[in-house]
Design an enzyme around this catalytic site. Structure first.
Site, PDB file in Angstrom:
ATOM      1  N   TYR A 130      71.267  58.498 -63.838  1.00 38.96           N
ATOM      2  CA  TYR A 130      70.503  57.394 -63.253  1.00 38.96           C
ATOM      3  C   TYR A 130      71.098  56.087 -63.746  1.00 38.96           C
ATOM      4  O   TYR A 130      71.352  55.939 -64.950  1.00 38.96           O
ATOM      5  CB  TYR A 130      69.034  57.495 -63.680  1.00 38.96           C
ATOM      6  CG  TYR A 130      68.137  56.367 -63.219  1.00 38.96           C
ATOM      7  CD1 TYR A 130      67.601  55.466 -64.142  1.00 38.96           C
ATOM      8  CD2 TYR A 130      67.805  56.203 -61.879  1.00 38.96           C
ATOM      9  CE1 TYR A 130      66.758  54.434 -63.733  1.00 38.96           C
ATOM     10  CE2 TYR A 130      66.958  55.170 -61.461  1.00 38.96           C
ATOM     11  CZ  TYR A 130      66.442  54.298 -62.403  1.00 38.96           C
ATOM     12  OH  TYR A 130      65.614  53.273 -62.002  1.00 38.96           O
TER      13      TYR A 130
ATOM     14  N   ASP B 162      77.984  53.961 -68.417  1.00 38.48           N
ATOM     15  CA  ASP B 162      76.631  53.384 -68.384  1.00 38.48           C
ATOM     16  C   ASP B 162      75.997  53.680 -69.745  1.00 38.48           C
ATOM     17  O   ASP B 162      75.494  54.778 -69.973  1.00 38.48           O
ATOM     18  CB  ASP B 162      75.821  54.002 -67.234  1.00 38.48           C
ATOM     19  CG  ASP B 162      74.387  53.516 -67.260  1.00 38.48           C
ATOM     20  OD1 ASP B 162      73.635  53.840 -66.313  1.00 38.48           O
ATOM     21  OD2 ASP B 162      73.998  52.804 -68.212  1.00 38.48           O
TER      22      ASP B 162
ATOM     23  N   LYS C   9      68.217  47.972 -72.783  1.00 35.66           N
ATOM     24  CA  LYS C   9      67.381  48.552 -73.848  1.00 35.66           C
ATOM     25  C   LYS C   9      67.656  47.934 -75.221  1.00 35.66           C
ATOM     26  O   LYS C   9      67.250  46.810 -75.498  1.00 35.66           O
ATOM     27  CB  LYS C   9      67.535  50.075 -73.830  1.00 35.66           C
ATOM     28  CG  LYS C   9      67.110  50.692 -72.482  1.00 35.66           C
ATOM     29  CD  LYS C   9      67.260  52.187 -72.462  1.00 35.66           C
ATOM     30  CE  LYS C   9      67.136  52.742 -71.064  1.00 35.66           C
ATOM     31  NZ  LYS C   9      65.751  52.817 -70.578  1.00 35.66           N
TER      32      LYS C   9
HETATM   33  P1  KE4 Z   1      66.505  49.309 -66.211  1.00 33.53           P
HETATM   34  O1  KE4 Z   1      66.797  48.612 -64.898  1.00 33.53           O
HETATM   35  O2  KE4 Z   1      65.291  50.213 -66.134  1.00 33.53           O
HETATM   36  O3  KE4 Z   1      66.480  48.337 -67.396  1.00 33.53           O
HETATM   37  O4  KE4 Z   1      67.775  50.259 -66.528  1.00 33.53           O
HETATM   38  C1  KE4 Z   1      68.152  51.220 -65.576  1.00 33.53           C
HETATM   39  C2  KE4 Z   1      68.918  52.313 -66.288  1.00 33.53           C
HETATM   40  C3  KE4 Z   1      70.297  52.340 -66.171  1.00 33.53           C
HETATM   41  N1  KE4 Z   1      71.037  53.288 -66.796  1.00 33.53           N
HETATM   42  C4  KE4 Z   1      70.445  54.229 -67.577  1.00 33.53           C
HETATM   43  C5  KE4 Z   1      71.303  55.255 -68.256  1.00 33.53           C
HETATM   44  C6  KE4 Z   1      69.032  54.242 -67.729  1.00 33.53           C
HETATM   45  O5  KE4 Z   1      68.456  55.201 -68.498  1.00 33.53           O
HETATM   46  C7  KE4 Z   1      68.251  53.273 -67.084  1.00 33.53           C
HETATM   47  C8  KE4 Z   1      66.734  53.241 -67.180  1.00 33.53           C
HETATM   48  N2  KE4 Z   1      66.157  54.321 -67.913  1.00 33.53           N
HETATM   49  C9  KE4 Z   1      64.804  54.677 -67.553  1.00 33.53           C
HETATM   50  C10 KE4 Z   1      64.448  55.931 -68.348  1.00 33.53           C
HETATM   51  N3  KE4 Z   1      64.874  57.100 -67.680  1.00 33.53           N
HETATM   52  C11 KE4 Z   1      63.862  53.536 -67.814  1.00 33.53           C
HETATM   53  C12 KE4 Z   1      62.399  53.915 -67.721  1.00 33.53           C
HETATM   54  C13 KE4 Z   1      61.802  53.490 -66.401  1.00 33.53           C
HETATM   55  O6  KE4 Z   1      62.448  53.670 -65.351  1.00 33.53           O
HETATM   56  O7  KE4 Z   1      60.650  52.990 -66.436  1.00 33.53           O
END
Ligand code: KE4
Length: 430
Positions: free
Chosen positions: A145, A240, A268
């Site tokens: 993701y 990523d 994060k």
């Molecule tokens: P954000 O746009 O949520 O800050 O980041 C997206 C993203 C990009 N790449 C990786 C590897 C990620 O894990 C994420 C976001 N992670 C999720 C948890 N699976 C955030 C939690 C959520 O979606 O509320």
């Protein structure tokens, strides 16, 4: 016994004004059922919900809280910064300082651009790769993701078709055709796509240690194989590191695996809990980014002084105290060993994947090495386990497709309580 009266009231009321009552879908507990817990405060490893229940936290706001919630140096620094305004929309010295600090921690990131989320970081990195190589397509992996940008919301094409298919309404077929999907830990699936799309692929983007199909670890030489394939085919390798950045090591997965990507994305931890993402890499690539080069990318609150204060303070702490990574790894291994002992005695089929301070428990009898094998654990056992642990004060991610994030504020007493709660939970599930 835990009761969730106030959480239930707030959830019911929130659903009237916010889609699903939450500002991000995973928080709605759809994968595990029941009422999402609403929180009012957290300190260190302990979170307190609106009903006064306390939990040992293994989500850490999905990664940022690597040193625990309300880490005092971050709180103190932010309290000072807010008095000087919350945003300027103009350059500040602190943005230079954090860029230099990141370069010190990640030497092959010559230049970095701050954005406001991991999604923004990953979508911008793809645009930069396309602008730099002049090619349109990119490869992602099933189960990885990279945020909710259109070009990532693509599932593998059905059957022989190499073209992806949108996996969300609102994403167009036109967008999907440039996203190719390979299998994690399967180099041949990447070679096949490169062969079928000669000179058309700008980038391969990957979670170098995957966390969005649960914690899944690359096989020996998989990432190295990807690195070589990208070099041989003039394809940019994008790590990523939104989850792994500054978590697995000061230099993230690049340092942890000993492999340099061409571009890296962050989120994060880099923001210390504030909305920050970033992308960076070699100067020759980053020079295509506006205003130096023609690839446009912008953001009103990018490099926001409060977010930079939180991120800079946390990163400084990590850089100046590298023993944190050993302490985190030791705690994770201690927890893993304790859980293995309990699971072995329980009779339940399971696998536990850990890397650094990332962990996932899978209720399955197969090794979890990709999305397909991770999916075998998407069954009725995890929701039961989740709720048994929750009512014993252990807060796990509400999906078997998520990674846990340990913080260095966890004490061995809290780890022991977690192991005991697991033993009791498995007993209750029989
Ligand atoms: P954000 O746009 O949520 O800050 O980041 C997206 C993203 C990009 N790449 C990786 C590897 C990620 O894990 C994420 C976001 N992670 C999720 C948890 N699976 C955030 C939690 C959520 O979606 O509320």
């Amino acid at each position: 016994m835990y009761q969730y009266k106030r959480s239930s009231e707030l959830f019911d009321a929130s659903k009237k004004y916010i889609p699903g009552g939450v500002n991000s879908p995973v928080r709605a507990f759809n994968s595990v059922g029941g009422t999402p817990v609403f929180f009012k405060k957290a300190k260190g490893s302990i979170m307190t919900d609106v009903d006064g229940n306390e939990y040992i936290d293994y989500i850490g706001s999905w990664g940022p809280m690597i040193l625990g919630h309300a880490f005092q140096p971050v709180i103190d620094a932010v309290k000072v910064a807010v008095d000087n305004s919350t945003s300027f929309g103009a350059p500040t010295e602190l943005e230079l300082e954090i860029a230099k600090l990141i370069h010190d921690m990640v030497p092959n990131v010559d230049m970095i651009r701050m954005v406001n989320s991991g999604t923004e970081a990953c979508m911008s990195a793809i645009r930069v790769a396309r602008g730099y190589t002049g090619k349109d397509k990119f490869i992602k992996f099933v189960g990885c993701y990279h945020g909710h940008s259109d070009s990532f919301l693509i599932k593998a094409g059905s059957g022989a078709s190499t073209f992806g298919e949108p996996n969300s309404p609102g994403v167009t077929a036109g967008t999907a055709k440039d996203t190719l999907t390979a299998e994690y830990n399967n180099l041949d699936s990447v070679k096949k796509l490169i062969k079928e799309n000669p000179d058309q692929i700008a980038a391969v983007i990957i979670e170098p240690i995957a966390g969005n199909m649960g914690c899944v670890i690359p096989n020996e030489d998989f990432i190295k194989g990807l690195r070589d394939l990208c070099t041989e085919n003039n394809i940019l390798l994008i790590f990523d590191e939104v989850m792994t950045g500054f978590r697995l090591a000061p230099g993230g997965a690049q340092e942890y695996l000993g492999i340099d990507a061409d571009l890296v994305t962050y989120g994060k931890v880099i923001g210390g809990g504030m909305p920050v993402g970033a992308y960076g890499g070699r100067k020759e690539i980053m020079d295509v980014v506006s205003p130096v080069g023609p690839v446009y990318q912008a953001g009103t609150l990018s490099g926001n002084p409060i977010a930079m204060t939180a991120g800079y303070t946390l990163l400084q702490e990590l850089k100046n105290n590298p023993q944190i990574y050993t302490e985190l790894a030791d705690k994770t291994e201690y927890l893993r060993k304790g859980l293995v002992e309990v699971f072995d005695a329980s009779g339940f089929d399971y696998r536990i994947n850990t890397t650094g301070s990332m962990m996932s428990i899978f209720f399955t009898d197969v090794d979890v090495v990709d999305f397909e094998t991770s999916s075998t654990a998407n069954n009725d056992k995890f929701p039961k386990f989740f709720h048994e642990m929750l009512k014993r004060g252990i807060y796990l991610p509400p999906s078997s497709f998520e990674s846990y994030f340990l913080s260095n504020s966890l004490t061995y007493e809290q780890l022991d309580r977690t192991i005991e709660a697991c033993r009791e939970s498995l007993e209750a599930m029989k």
